[in-house]
Motif scaffolding. Structure first.
Motif, PDB file in Angstrom:
ATOM      1  N   ALA A 135     -21.123 -39.219  20.340  1.00 33.78           N
ATOM      2  CA  ALA A 135     -20.615 -37.847  20.418  1.00 33.78           C
ATOM      3  C   ALA A 135     -19.383 -37.759  21.310  1.00 33.78           C
ATOM      4  O   ALA A 135     -18.493 -36.948  21.061  1.00 33.78           O
ATOM      5  CB  ALA A 135     -21.706 -36.916  20.938  1.00 33.78           C
ATOM      6  N   LEU A 136     -19.309 -38.595  22.321  1.00 32.97           N
ATOM      7  CA  LEU A 136     -18.191 -38.536  23.258  1.00 32.97           C
ATOM      8  C   LEU A 136     -16.956 -39.290  22.773  1.00 32.97           C
ATOM      9  O   LEU A 136     -15.869 -39.098  23.309  1.00 32.97           O
ATOM     10  CB  LEU A 136     -18.629 -39.075  24.622  1.00 32.97           C
ATOM     11  N   GLU A 137     -17.118 -40.131  21.749  1.00 33.30           N
ATOM     12  CA  GLU A 137     -15.962 -40.812  21.183  1.00 33.30           C
ATOM     13  C   GLU A 137     -15.021 -39.787  20.568  1.00 33.30           C
ATOM     14  O   GLU A 137     -15.446 -38.806  19.962  1.00 33.30           O
ATOM     15  CB  GLU A 137     -16.392 -41.812  20.109  1.00 33.30           C
ATOM     16  N   LYS A 138     -13.745 -40.005  20.732  1.00 32.43           N
ATOM     17  CA  LYS A 138     -12.720 -39.101  20.181  1.00 32.43           C
ATOM     18  C   LYS A 138     -12.999 -37.654  20.575  1.00 32.43           C
ATOM     19  O   LYS A 138     -12.862 -36.734  19.779  1.00 32.43           O
ATOM     20  CB  LYS A 138     -12.630 -39.237  18.669  1.00 32.43           C
ATOM     21  N   ASN A 139     -13.454 -37.479  21.798  1.00 34.98           N
ATOM     22  CA  ASN A 139     -13.726 -36.150  22.340  1.00 34.98           C
ATOM     23  C   ASN A 139     -14.868 -35.443  21.612  1.00 34.98           C
ATOM     24  O   ASN A 139     -15.010 -34.229  21.689  1.00 34.98           O
ATOM     25  CB  ASN A 139     -12.449 -35.302  22.316  1.00 34.98           C
ATOM     26  N   GLY A 171     -22.098 -31.752  12.682  1.00 34.34           N
ATOM     27  CA  GLY A 171     -23.190 -30.822  13.003  1.00 34.34           C
ATOM     28  C   GLY A 171     -22.869 -29.406  12.564  1.00 34.34           C
ATOM     29  O   GLY A 171     -23.711 -28.712  11.995  1.00 34.34           O
ATOM     30  N   TYR A 172     -21.638 -28.977  12.821  1.00 33.11           N
ATOM     31  CA  TYR A 172     -21.216 -27.627  12.434  1.00 33.11           C
ATOM     32  C   TYR A 172     -21.269 -27.459  10.918  1.00 33.11           C
ATOM     33  O   TYR A 172     -21.820 -26.476  10.407  1.00 33.11           O
ATOM     34  CB  TYR A 172     -19.803 -27.358  12.942  1.00 33.11           C
ATOM     35  N   SER A 206     -26.509 -25.321   5.648  1.00 28.93           N
ATOM     36  CA  SER A 206     -27.918 -24.932   5.673  1.00 28.93           C
ATOM     37  C   SER A 206     -28.066 -23.415   5.741  1.00 28.93           C
ATOM     38  O   SER A 206     -28.879 -22.821   5.031  1.00 28.93           O
ATOM     39  CB  SER A 206     -28.608 -25.584   6.865  1.00 28.93           C
ATOM     40  N   ALA A 207     -27.260 -22.776   6.593  1.00 32.74           N
ATOM     41  CA  ALA A 207     -27.320 -21.320   6.726  1.00 32.74           C
ATOM     42  C   ALA A 207     -26.899 -20.635   5.427  1.00 32.74           C
ATOM     43  O   ALA A 207     -27.480 -19.622   5.020  1.00 32.74           O
ATOM     44  CB  ALA A 207     -26.439 -20.857   7.873  1.00 32.74           C
TER      45      ALA A 207
END
Length: 67
Positions: free
Chosen positions: A26-30, A38-39, A45-46
């Motif tokens: 998750a921290l790679e490439k900020n 995830g978004y 899904s929503a």
């Protein structure tokens, strides 16, 4: 340090290592690619949930969600 200790009680060592690997990715490439995935997944899904709910006469969903 006490928080970290209390927070990891009853969590297996393997699970802690896996969480660390995920956080490192998750921290790679900020974290942009990880959080974009995830978004997009949650948005999809929503959207599917909103469509399913809109078909049912028993459930209502707010139009203000703009999904």
């Amino acid at each position: 340090m006490d928080y970290v200790y209390l927070n990891t009680l009853s969590v297996s060592h393997d699970t802690q290592l896996e969480a660390r690997r995920i956080l490192n990715v998750a921290l790679e490439k900020n974290g942009s690619e990880f959080f974009r995935f995830g978004y997009d997944t949650m948005r999809s899904s929503a959207s599917l949930s909103a469509k399913a709910i809109s078909i049912s006469p028993l459930l209502l969903i707010s139009e203000s969600l703009n999904l």
